[in-house]
Design a protein around this motif. Sequence first.
Motif, PDB file in Angstrom:
ATOM      1  N   VAL A  31      27.035  72.896  13.133  1.00 49.66           N
ATOM      2  CA  VAL A  31      25.814  72.976  13.939  1.00 49.66           C
ATOM      3  C   VAL A  31      24.924  71.762  13.677  1.00 49.66           C
ATOM      4  O   VAL A  31      24.366  71.182  14.616  1.00 49.66           O
ATOM      5  CB  VAL A  31      25.060  74.294  13.670  1.00 49.66           C
ATOM      6  N   ILE A  35      23.791  69.078  16.574  1.00 47.61           N
ATOM      7  CA  ILE A  35      22.374  68.779  16.802  1.00 47.61           C
ATOM      8  C   ILE A  35      22.091  67.301  16.553  1.00 47.61           C
ATOM      9  O   ILE A  35      21.334  66.670  17.302  1.00 47.61           O
ATOM     10  CB  ILE A  35      21.473  69.669  15.915  1.00 47.61           C
ATOM     11  N   SER A  36      22.706  66.717  15.549  1.00 49.12           N
ATOM     12  CA  SER A  36      22.521  65.287  15.283  1.00 49.12           C
ATOM     13  C   SER A  36      23.053  64.438  16.428  1.00 49.12           C
ATOM     14  O   SER A  36      22.419  63.441  16.816  1.00 49.12           O
ATOM     15  CB  SER A  36      23.220  64.890  13.990  1.00 49.12           C
ATOM     16  N   PHE A  38      23.265  65.432  19.537  1.00 48.57           N
ATOM     17  CA  PHE A  38      22.311  65.654  20.614  1.00 48.57           C
ATOM     18  C   PHE A  38      21.062  64.799  20.428  1.00 48.57           C
ATOM     19  O   PHE A  38      20.561  64.186  21.381  1.00 48.57           O
ATOM     20  CB  PHE A  38      21.950  67.137  20.684  1.00 48.57           C
ATOM     21  N   GLN A  39      20.556  64.740  19.205  1.00 50.15           N
ATOM     22  CA  GLN A  39      19.376  63.929  18.923  1.00 50.15           C
ATOM     23  C   GLN A  39      19.657  62.446  19.145  1.00 50.15           C
ATOM     24  O   GLN A  39      18.806  61.718  19.644  1.00 50.15           O
ATOM     25  CB  GLN A  39      18.897  64.148  17.492  1.00 50.15           C
ATOM     26  N   LEU A  49      14.127  70.027  14.334  1.00 48.50           N
ATOM     27  CA  LEU A  49      14.934  70.557  15.424  1.00 48.50           C
ATOM     28  C   LEU A  49      16.195  71.264  14.926  1.00 48.50           C
ATOM     29  O   LEU A  49      16.664  72.208  15.549  1.00 48.50           O
ATOM     30  CB  LEU A  49      15.313  69.427  16.389  1.00 48.50           C
ATOM     31  N   THR A  50      16.749  70.847  13.817  1.00 51.42           N
ATOM     32  CA  THR A  50      17.996  71.444  13.330  1.00 51.42           C
ATOM     33  C   THR A  50      17.789  72.768  12.600  1.00 51.42           C
ATOM     34  O   THR A  50      18.733  73.517  12.419  1.00 51.42           O
ATOM     35  CB  THR A  50      18.728  70.485  12.381  1.00 51.42           C
ATOM     36  N   PRO A  53      18.370  76.256  15.029  1.00 47.68           N
ATOM     37  CA  PRO A  53      19.776  76.492  15.398  1.00 47.68           C
ATOM     38  C   PRO A  53      20.688  76.766  14.203  1.00 47.68           C
ATOM     39  O   PRO A  53      21.572  77.620  14.278  1.00 47.68           O
ATOM     40  CB  PRO A  53      20.189  75.202  16.107  1.00 47.68           C
ATOM     41  N   LYS A  54      20.460  76.072  13.101  1.00 45.88           N
ATOM     42  CA  LYS A  54      21.264  76.333  11.901  1.00 45.88           C
ATOM     43  C   LYS A  54      21.015  77.741  11.381  1.00 45.88           C
ATOM     44  O   LYS A  54      21.951  78.455  11.005  1.00 45.88           O
ATOM     45  CB  LYS A  54      20.936  75.328  10.797  1.00 45.88           C
TER      46      LYS A  54
END
Length: 89
Positions: A31, A35-36, A38-39, A49-50, A53-54
């Motif tokens: 995850v 996310i990384s 996506f960023q 932001l992470t 979701p994590k």
Amino acid sequence: MQVGDVITVARQTIWVIVKTSVPLLLVSMIVGLVISLFQTLTSIQEQTLTFVPKLLAIMLALMILGNWILSTIVEFMNNLWGNFATYIR
């Protein structure tokens, strides 16, 4: 209790810890990687932001894998307590 018995119990304990924690760590790592990416692709540099979701992914993984994790630990502890008489000799 012999030194070999202590080493065997310690080895089994470490193996149970690794076996039960790796799935959750893998979920968190995957995850975080998604996310990384996506960023990076969207140029959003929000540090927090992470987190959500994590947290949600780990909670979902615990709901799915919780029974297996708990039964693995209980099985190990029952085995350990079942052999307690041999350990105190």
